[in-house]
Design a protein around this motif. Structure first.
Motif, PDB file in Angstrom:
ATOM      1  N   PHE A  16      -4.709 101.499 105.034  1.00  0.00           N
ATOM      2  CA  PHE A  16      -4.417 102.894 105.376  1.00  0.00           C
ATOM      3  C   PHE A  16      -2.964 103.218 105.708  1.00  0.00           C
ATOM      4  CE2 PHE A  16      -8.938 102.346 106.851  1.00  0.00           C
ATOM      5  CZ  PHE A  16      -9.505 103.074 105.809  1.00  0.00           C
ATOM      6  N   SER A  17      -2.092 102.214 105.815  1.00  0.00           N
ATOM      7  CA  SER A  17      -0.724 102.532 106.239  1.00  0.00           C
ATOM      8  C   SER A  17       0.154 102.897 105.046  1.00  0.00           C
ATOM      9  CB  SER A  17      -0.114 101.347 106.978  1.00  0.00           C
ATOM     10  OG  SER A  17       0.181 100.317 106.064  1.00  0.00           O
ATOM     11  N   ARG A  18       1.310 103.451 105.375  1.00  0.00           N
ATOM     12  CA  ARG A  18       2.307 103.751 104.348  1.00  0.00           C
ATOM     13  C   ARG A  18       3.595 102.996 104.678  1.00  0.00           C
ATOM     14  NH1 ARG A  18       2.319 110.156 104.526  1.00  0.00           N
ATOM     15  NH2 ARG A  18       1.401 109.787 106.572  1.00  0.00           N
ATOM     16  N   ALA A  19       4.430 102.839 103.654  1.00  0.00           N
ATOM     17  CA  ALA A  19       5.701 102.131 103.854  1.00  0.00           C
ATOM     18  C   ALA A  19       6.541 102.859 104.897  1.00  0.00           C
ATOM     19  CB  ALA A  19       6.453 102.050 102.533  1.00  0.00           C
TER      20      ALA A  19
ATOM     21  N   TYR B  55       5.123  92.637 106.598  1.00  0.00           N
ATOM     22  CA  TYR B  55       6.028  92.394 105.467  1.00  0.00           C
ATOM     23  C   TYR B  55       5.417  92.927 104.171  1.00  0.00           C
ATOM     24  CZ  TYR B  55       8.770  89.953 101.927  1.00  0.00           C
ATOM     25  OH  TYR B  55       9.543  89.657 100.831  1.00  0.00           O
ATOM     26  N   ILE B  56       4.145  92.613 103.964  1.00  0.00           N
ATOM     27  CA  ILE B  56       3.462  93.046 102.743  1.00  0.00           C
ATOM     28  C   ILE B  56       3.407  94.581 102.668  1.00  0.00           C
ATOM     29  CG2 ILE B  56       1.160  93.125 101.644  1.00  0.00           C
ATOM     30  CD1 ILE B  56       2.545  90.424 101.215  1.00  0.00           C
ATOM     31  N   ALA B  57       3.126  95.220 103.800  1.00  0.00           N
ATOM     32  CA  ALA B  57       2.933  96.678 103.813  1.00  0.00           C
ATOM     33  C   ALA B  57       4.237  97.454 104.030  1.00  0.00           C
ATOM     34  CB  ALA B  57       1.915  97.043 104.892  1.00  0.00           C
ATOM     35  N   GLU B  58       5.364  96.745 104.072  1.00  0.00           N
ATOM     36  CA  GLU B  58       6.679  97.374 104.279  1.00  0.00           C
ATOM     37  C   GLU B  58       6.768  98.152 105.584  1.00  0.00           C
ATOM     38  OE1 GLU B  58       7.959  99.129 100.598  1.00  0.00           O
ATOM     39  OE2 GLU B  58       7.669  97.202  99.606  1.00  0.00           O
TER      40      GLU B  58
ATOM     41  N   LYS C 119       5.740  88.848  96.316  1.00  0.00           N
ATOM     42  CA  LYS C 119       6.454  90.090  96.633  1.00  0.00           C
ATOM     43  C   LYS C 119       7.964  89.906  96.439  1.00  0.00           C
ATOM     44  CE  LYS C 119       7.223  93.734  99.845  1.00  0.00           C
ATOM     45  NZ  LYS C 119       7.076  94.337 101.150  1.00  0.00           N
TER      46      LYS C 119
ATOM     47  N   ARG D 159       4.774  97.163  96.273  1.00  0.00           N
ATOM     48  CA  ARG D 159       3.932  97.269  97.477  1.00  0.00           C
ATOM     49  C   ARG D 159       2.447  97.198  97.102  1.00  0.00           C
ATOM     50  NH1 ARG D 159       1.494 101.043 101.069  1.00  0.00           N
ATOM     51  NH2 ARG D 159       1.774 100.415 103.247  1.00  0.00           N
TER      52      ARG D 159
ATOM     53  N   ALA E 173       1.644  93.633  96.163  1.00  0.00           N
ATOM     54  CA  ALA E 173       1.689  92.760  97.344  1.00  0.00           C
ATOM     55  C   ALA E 173       0.421  92.919  98.186  1.00  0.00           C
ATOM     56  CB  ALA E 173       2.932  93.073  98.177  1.00  0.00           C
ATOM     57  N   ILE E 174      -0.007  94.150  98.386  1.00  0.00           N
ATOM     58  CA  ILE E 174      -1.213  94.394  99.197  1.00  0.00           C
ATOM     59  C   ILE E 174      -2.439  93.789  98.509  1.00  0.00           C
ATOM     60  CG2 ILE E 174      -2.797  96.194 100.013  1.00  0.00           C
ATOM     61  CD1 ILE E 174      -0.306  97.878 100.710  1.00  0.00           C
TER      62      ILE E 174
ATOM     63  N   LYS F 234      -8.296 100.023  95.097  1.00  0.00           N
ATOM     64  CA  LYS F 234      -7.505 101.224  95.383  1.00  0.00           C
ATOM     65  C   LYS F 234      -6.049 101.066  94.922  1.00  0.00           C
ATOM     66  CE  LYS F 234      -5.815 102.756  99.561  1.00  0.00           C
ATOM     67  NZ  LYS F 234      -5.914 102.968 100.998  1.00  0.00           N
TER      68      LYS F 234
END
Lengths: 126, 141
Positions: free
Chosen positions: A40-43, A61-64, B27, B41, B44-45, B117
């Motif tokens: 659910f998060s954004r960079a 790190y993955i989710a910026e 990544k 991104r 990576a996710i 998604k």
């Protein structure tokens, strides 16, 4: 909101990347579930969590996400701090509870990053 | 980017210390290849979710990354229990995670739905008692 402002508002101790606190957090998110952070998060968000392990840093790190605030006085150990330094992720620690910390940041204009469906159904368990 | 690029990673089941290593390397590689940040991104996710699924549920697995000028493709293969009902596993919130996995912040039943998604295409094949294969594709443009 600048990360340095978050540090000041939440009276944080800084564990890593103190020289990177001039960066901006675009939104906030709060969870102890890294699965939900990934979903659910954004960079560019700041993450508030009570989960102090290396997977929190890997998830960021993955989710910026370039800043994590550990709430409820939780402290990361040296191995977690080392990974955060390598990834240039600012780790902060606050004595505020999750609820209080979120409230303070929200009150100062930091809105939510979480993009959740309003009709999200209750989880089923196997 | 020019020539097609490929790299494979081995992921150990139940090794929570090493968990996430393949995803963070992938990544970094994609960033170095100059792939668009939004695509990086998403890949990576999805990779991280797939890698954590191997660590949490399987005995061992591999992640193969392929990059062409058109797509990023991940082929994730594991030897493990397999998935008996893929439609159920694709539902958000459905989980067979243990308390240990949940303590680490995972096992909320968001893994496969979140891979779907973030991907442009996801194909799942699974045999109970043998393992699971995911082919995940992301368009670059």
């Amino acid at each position: 909101m600048r990360l340095s402002e978050i540090r000041d508002l939440l009276a944080c101790e800084v564990f890593s990347a103190e020289d990177q606190l001039n960066r901006e957090a675009k939104h906030g998110c709060a969870s102890d579930l890294m699965s939900d952070v990934l979903a659910f998060s954004r960079a560019g968000a700041v993450l508030l969590t009570g989960l102090v392990n290396v997977h929190t840093v890997q998830t960021a790190y993955i989710a910026e996400i370039n800043c994590i605030v550990f709430v409820r006085g939780k402290r990361p150990d040296e191995s977690v701090i080392a990974v955060a330094k390598e990834k240039k992720i600012s780790l902060l620690g606050s004595s505020y509870s999750m609820y209080e910390a979120c409230g303070i940041l929200y009150q100062h204009g930091l809105t939510s990053t979480m993009q959740c469906a309003l009709n999200h159904t209750s989880p089923k368990r196997a | 980017m020019g020539k097609p690029f490929s790299h494979s990673f081995i992921v150990e089941g139940r090794n929570f210390v090493q968990a996430g290593t393949a995803s963070t390397k992938i990544k970094t590689m994609l960033k170095e290849l100059g792939i668009d940040g939004g695509v990086v991104r998403r890949v990576a996710i999805a990779t991280y979710e797939a890698e954590m699924n191997i660590v949490m549920y399987a005995n061992s697995g591999t992640v193969v990354l392929e990059v062409t000028p058109e797509v990023v493709r991940l082929n994730v293969n594991d030897r493990g229990p397999g998935i008996s009902d893929i439609d159920l596993a694709m539902q958000e919130g459905y989980s067979t995670a243990t308390p240990e996995m949940r303590e680490m912040g995972f096992g909320a039943g968001m893994g496969l739905p979140n891979i779907k998604k973030n991907a442009d295409d996801l194909r799942i094949k699974s045999t109970v008692g043998e393992g699971t294969n995911l082919e995940i594709t992301f368009r670059i443009n």
